[in-house]
Scaffold this active site. Structure first.
Site, mmCIF file in Angstrom:
data_model
loop_
_atom_site.group_PDB
_atom_site.id
_atom_site.type_symbol
_atom_site.label_atom_id
_atom_site.label_comp_id
_atom_site.label_asym_id
_atom_site.label_seq_id
_atom_site.Cartn_x
_atom_site.Cartn_y
_atom_site.Cartn_z
ATOM 1 N N GLY A 25 0.773 -1.241 0.000
ATOM 2 C CA GLY A 25 0.000 0.000 0.000
ATOM 3 C C GLY A 25 0.801 1.287 0.000
ATOM 4 C CD GLU B 182 1.425 1.055 6.910
ATOM 5 O OE1 GLU B 182 1.666 0.929 5.688
ATOM 6 O OE2 GLU B 182 1.087 0.099 7.625
ATOM 7 C CG ASP B 183 -1.140 1.835 3.382
ATOM 8 O OD1 ASP B 183 -0.883 1.601 4.577
ATOM 9 O OD2 ASP B 183 -1.653 0.976 2.632
ATOM 10 C CG ASP C 298 -7.556 0.570 10.778
ATOM 11 O OD1 ASP C 298 -8.334 1.461 11.105
ATOM 12 O OD2 ASP C 298 -7.934 -0.591 10.515
ATOM 13 C CE LYS D 67 -9.666 3.715 8.137
ATOM 14 N NZ LYS D 67 -10.276 2.402 7.858
ATOM 15 C CB VAL E 295 -10.085 5.280 2.438
ATOM 16 C CG1 VAL E 295 -11.013 6.253 3.126
ATOM 17 C CG2 VAL E 295 -8.879 4.961 3.327
ATOM 18 C CG ASP F 120 -5.980 -3.771 -1.016
ATOM 19 O OD1 ASP F 120 -5.534 -3.302 0.041
ATOM 20 O OD2 ASP F 120 -6.333 -4.972 -1.126
ATOM 21 N NE ARG G 160 -2.600 -3.410 -3.545
ATOM 22 C CZ ARG G 160 -2.577 -3.544 -2.211
ATOM 23 N NH1 ARG G 160 -2.399 -2.495 -1.459
ATOM 24 N NH2 ARG G 160 -2.735 -4.720 -1.654
#
Ligand code: IMP
Length: 189
Positions: free
Chosen positions: A52, A106-107, A110, A138, A160, A166, A172
């Site tokens: 990601g 990092e994307d 969470d 998040k 998202v 993804d 992606r």
């Protein structure tokens, strides 16, 4: 380059765009400037988590003027132990990081389990410092305590896609961050 996306040209499965391509590009310039300043004395090794974070890494490094190197790791949660937070290494780093400053790319953060565990792993491998840059956060989903040193955008508790993120390995490639239409999830339930 800026991808102007309108209602007519956005992906048919997208419900709404949360963060546009232009916003991401501008944010990466801001983050890059901060990173350049903070690592003047000793450039970090960027460690990007597959898959990601690849588009974010690519955009971010355009703005880095320090001599960075980058490497990749691929990790996954052990099945059934997501809340415990152990991660399994699917692809390890290609080099020793003993004594090196690491900037984890990092994307999205969470629950925070992935970053927490990977940070611990890198510290065990002898990194002298591990900091985190993440495109998205998040915070409402967090179950562990951690610091994101450089953050792009805080987002609400919505799933998202796009810009590396993804759903079942799709989307992606979208140049923006978006929310999917509900019926797309319904299709696979
Ligand atoms: P964490 O360990 O719970 O912080 O999870 C981080 C990973 O979960 C990210 O690197 C993503 O791969 C995935 N993830 C979490 N939220 C989303 C989302 O909204 N869309 C897509 N992937 C997500």
């Amino acid at each position: 380059m800026n991808y102007i996306v309108t209602e007519e040209t956005m992906h048919k499965d997208v419900k709404k765009i949360l963060i546009t391509h232009l916003e991401i590009v501008e944010k990466c310039q801001e983050l890059g400037a901060l990173i350049n300043q903070d690592y003047q004395d000793e450039p970090p090794l960027l460690v990007a988590l597959l898959k990601g974070s690849v588009p974010f890494l690519a955009e971010l490094i355009k703005n880095l003027k320090i001599d960075v190197e980058y490497d990749f790791m691929d990790v996954s949660s052990y099945e059934g132990t997501e809340s415990i937070g152990d991660v399994k290494i699917l692809k390890d780093l290609d080099q020793s990081i003993r004594g090196r400053k690491i900037l984890l790319v990092e994307d999205i953060v969470d629950t925070g389990n992935t970053i927490k565990e990977v940070t611990r792993l890198l510290a065990n491998k002898g990194a002298s410092e591990v900091k985190v840059v993440s495109l998205l956060d998040k915070p409402s989903r967090r179950v562990v305590d951690l610091k994101i040193d450089y953050l792009g955008f805080e987002i609400p508790n919505e799933f998202v896609i796009g810009f590396g993120l993804d759903y079942n390995e799709k989307y992606r490639n979208l140049p923006y961050v978006a929310v999917l239409k509900e019926e797309i999830y319904d299709e696979v339930l």
